[in-house]
Design a protein around this motif. Sequence first.
Motif, mmCIF file in Angstrom:
data_model
loop_
_atom_site.group_PDB
_atom_site.id
_atom_site.type_symbol
_atom_site.label_atom_id
_atom_site.label_comp_id
_atom_site.label_asym_id
_atom_site.label_seq_id
_atom_site.Cartn_x
_atom_site.Cartn_y
_atom_site.Cartn_z
ATOM 1 N N PRO A 36 0.801 -1.233 0.000
ATOM 2 C CA PRO A 36 0.000 0.000 0.000
ATOM 3 C C PRO A 36 0.828 1.276 0.000
ATOM 4 O O PRO A 36 0.359 2.328 -0.424
ATOM 5 C CB PRO A 36 -0.817 -0.121 1.299
ATOM 6 C CG PRO A 36 -0.893 -1.588 1.569
ATOM 7 C CD PRO A 36 0.432 -2.129 1.116
ATOM 8 N N SER A 37 2.079 1.201 0.448
ATOM 9 C CA SER A 37 2.904 2.408 0.556
ATOM 10 C C SER A 37 3.685 2.722 -0.709
ATOM 11 O O SER A 37 4.280 3.793 -0.826
ATOM 12 C CB SER A 37 3.882 2.262 1.724
ATOM 13 O OG SER A 37 4.748 1.155 1.523
ATOM 14 N N GLU A 38 3.702 1.799 -1.678
ATOM 15 C CA GLU A 38 4.492 2.030 -2.886
ATOM 16 C C GLU A 38 3.804 3.023 -3.823
ATOM 17 O O GLU A 38 2.575 3.009 -3.963
ATOM 18 C CB GLU A 38 4.732 0.709 -3.615
ATOM 19 C CG GLU A 38 5.720 -0.201 -2.907
ATOM 20 C CD GLU A 38 6.085 -1.416 -3.741
ATOM 21 O OE1 GLU A 38 7.168 -1.418 -4.340
ATOM 22 O OE2 GLU A 38 5.277 -2.350 -3.798
ATOM 23 N N PRO A 39 4.615 3.877 -4.492
ATOM 24 C CA PRO A 39 4.031 4.875 -5.405
ATOM 25 C C PRO A 39 3.560 4.234 -6.703
ATOM 26 O O PRO A 39 4.311 3.523 -7.362
ATOM 27 C CB PRO A 39 5.202 5.839 -5.659
ATOM 28 C CG PRO A 39 6.427 5.002 -5.448
ATOM 29 C CD PRO A 39 6.084 4.006 -4.382
ATOM 30 N N VAL A 40 2.285 4.474 -7.047
ATOM 31 C CA VAL A 40 1.740 3.967 -8.310
ATOM 32 C C VAL A 40 0.980 5.088 -9.008
ATOM 33 O O VAL A 40 0.484 6.015 -8.365
ATOM 34 C CB VAL A 40 0.788 2.771 -8.087
ATOM 35 C CG1 VAL A 40 1.520 1.617 -7.412
ATOM 36 C CG2 VAL A 40 -0.417 3.172 -7.271
ATOM 37 N N GLN A 41 0.919 4.988 -10.313
ATOM 38 C CA GLN A 41 0.151 5.934 -11.127
ATOM 39 C C GLN A 41 -0.935 5.170 -11.862
ATOM 40 O O GLN A 41 -0.650 4.205 -12.566
ATOM 41 C CB GLN A 41 1.064 6.655 -12.118
ATOM 42 C CG GLN A 41 0.339 7.676 -12.987
ATOM 43 C CD GLN A 41 1.286 8.416 -13.912
ATOM 44 O OE1 GLN A 41 2.489 8.226 -13.859
ATOM 45 N NE2 GLN A 41 0.738 9.257 -14.769
ATOM 46 N N VAL A 42 -2.195 5.600 -11.687
ATOM 47 C CA VAL A 42 -3.324 4.921 -12.318
ATOM 48 C C VAL A 42 -3.568 5.533 -13.693
ATOM 49 O O VAL A 42 -3.749 6.752 -13.818
ATOM 50 C CB VAL A 42 -4.591 5.030 -11.446
ATOM 51 C CG1 VAL A 42 -5.726 4.221 -12.071
ATOM 52 C CG2 VAL A 42 -4.311 4.546 -10.031
ATOM 53 N N GLY A 43 -3.591 4.684 -14.728
ATOM 54 C CA GLY A 43 -3.764 5.180 -16.080
ATOM 55 C C GLY A 43 -5.206 5.195 -16.553
ATOM 56 O O GLY A 43 -5.710 6.201 -17.018
ATOM 57 N N MET A 44 -5.907 4.063 -16.395
ATOM 58 C CA MET A 44 -7.279 3.984 -16.889
ATOM 59 C C MET A 44 -7.994 2.818 -16.231
ATOM 60 O O MET A 44 -7.368 1.943 -15.625
ATOM 61 C CB MET A 44 -7.302 3.805 -18.419
ATOM 62 C CG MET A 44 -6.723 2.473 -18.893
ATOM 63 S SD MET A 44 -6.825 2.266 -20.691
ATOM 64 C CE MET A 44 -5.596 3.455 -21.212
ATOM 65 N N ALA A 45 -9.324 2.847 -16.342
ATOM 66 C CA ALA A 45 -10.165 1.758 -15.843
ATOM 67 C C ALA A 45 -10.663 0.943 -17.031
ATOM 68 O O ALA A 45 -11.030 1.504 -18.063
ATOM 69 C CB ALA A 45 -11.335 2.308 -15.043
ATOM 70 N N ILE A 77 -5.910 4.018 -6.390
ATOM 71 C CA ILE A 77 -7.048 3.683 -7.262
ATOM 72 C C ILE A 77 -8.322 4.314 -6.724
ATOM 73 O O ILE A 77 -9.140 4.855 -7.479
ATOM 74 C CB ILE A 77 -7.190 2.160 -7.389
ATOM 75 C CG1 ILE A 77 -6.016 1.581 -8.183
ATOM 76 C CG2 ILE A 77 -8.521 1.792 -8.053
ATOM 77 C CD1 ILE A 77 -6.045 0.078 -8.331
ATOM 78 N N GLN A 78 -8.520 4.284 -5.404
ATOM 79 C CA GLN A 78 -9.693 4.911 -4.805
ATOM 80 C C GLN A 78 -9.717 6.414 -5.093
ATOM 81 O O GLN A 78 -10.771 6.980 -5.398
ATOM 82 C CB GLN A 78 -9.712 4.656 -3.297
ATOM 83 C CG GLN A 78 -9.881 3.187 -2.935
ATOM 84 C CD GLN A 78 -9.649 2.925 -1.462
ATOM 85 O OE1 GLN A 78 -9.627 3.850 -0.654
ATOM 86 N NE2 GLN A 78 -9.469 1.661 -1.100
ATOM 87 N N ALA A 79 -8.551 7.052 -5.017
ATOM 88 C CA ALA A 79 -8.464 8.483 -5.326
ATOM 89 C C ALA A 79 -8.771 8.739 -6.797
ATOM 90 O O ALA A 79 -9.438 9.716 -7.155
ATOM 91 C CB ALA A 79 -7.079 9.013 -4.969
ATOM 92 N N PHE A 80 -8.299 7.850 -7.680
ATOM 93 C CA PHE A 80 -8.560 7.959 -9.115
ATOM 94 C C PHE A 80 -10.058 7.866 -9.402
ATOM 95 O O PHE A 80 -10.610 8.659 -10.178
ATOM 96 C CB PHE A 80 -7.812 6.849 -9.847
ATOM 97 C CG PHE A 80 -8.160 6.699 -11.301
ATOM 98 C CD1 PHE A 80 -7.605 7.523 -12.258
ATOM 99 C CD2 PHE A 80 -9.054 5.717 -11.714
ATOM 100 C CE1 PHE A 80 -7.931 7.379 -13.600
ATOM 101 C CE2 PHE A 80 -9.391 5.560 -13.049
ATOM 102 C CZ PHE A 80 -8.819 6.404 -13.995
ATOM 103 N N VAL A 81 -10.733 6.910 -8.767
ATOM 104 C CA VAL A 81 -12.175 6.733 -8.959
ATOM 105 C C VAL A 81 -12.924 7.979 -8.476
ATOM 106 O O VAL A 81 -13.854 8.456 -9.139
ATOM 107 C CB VAL A 81 -12.673 5.487 -8.209
ATOM 108 C CG1 VAL A 81 -14.190 5.407 -8.227
ATOM 109 C CG2 VAL A 81 -12.081 4.225 -8.834
ATOM 110 N N HIS A 82 -12.520 8.512 -7.324
ATOM 111 C CA HIS A 82 -13.191 9.706 -6.778
ATOM 112 C C HIS A 82 -13.024 10.898 -7.712
ATOM 113 O O HIS A 82 -13.988 11.627 -7.976
ATOM 114 C CB HIS A 82 -12.619 10.023 -5.403
ATOM 115 C CG HIS A 82 -13.267 11.194 -4.735
ATOM 116 N ND1 HIS A 82 -14.611 11.219 -4.394
ATOM 117 C CD2 HIS A 82 -12.766 12.413 -4.364
ATOM 118 C CE1 HIS A 82 -14.906 12.379 -3.841
ATOM 119 N NE2 HIS A 82 -13.809 13.112 -3.807
#
Length: 263
Positions: A36-45, A77-82
Amino acid sequence: MHALLLFALFQAAPPGLVALRAGCSADDEQIASISPSEPVQVGMALAGEGQTCYKITLKRGGDNLTGYVLGDALAAIQAFVHRRELASLAASEAAARLAHEEEKKAKAAESAKNGEPAKPPDPLVSTHFADFAAKDVNGKLVSLSGLKGKVTLVTFWSPSHPESMRDLRSVEPLYNGSHANGLAAVGISTDPRLYRISEALDENTLPFPQIPDTIGLAARYNIDPKVGKTIVLDQNHRVIAAGSMGPDMLKAVRQALNAPDGK
């Protein structure tokens, strides 16, 4: 048997970690485990098998690793959805305001030209919308009561009328942003021919059912089949607003969604 057990262990992420896979299926190869602490970038759903699939880029040790995650367990991902829900709602409101202003100008010009007084509220308001059941474009039986909406949008539209199609599409961002809060929706094509519906939607699948009007709903409620109309129903299926999507319609939807149950 021993080999199968090792494969199953390899496919499952350790407790507390999320699996990064090569595709959107739970059977696809797991290429990493994400904490959960690793940096990830969400591209698309994307559409997944039972869960929404998200394409992400994991930044680890100076390298970028791209793959897919099923579900929204990661905070990123939760932040991306919001953010996507907020953007959809803002786009819906902007489109509705523009459509409402254009409609007001057109009505004002027509009234001034004919010397007619402003029209009264839509006669459908306060009408009880009776339950119905019909097969959607995929052959699935859909009923008004089965939608179980605290608020339900019923959009009559015509494949040959661009404005009614814009009205239908303006429902999508509102639905995406408020479905979790009890908003349901259904589109009813006044042209019952399935190929005309498919051509009009151009394979852009909407997230709520589309029904060809083979049971005469438009005629029952005096809907102009060429122009269409969107109707807002409360949880008792009473019409609380009707017309084109605009600020007044959005206001009616919000008020109904925020109303205590049974009101």
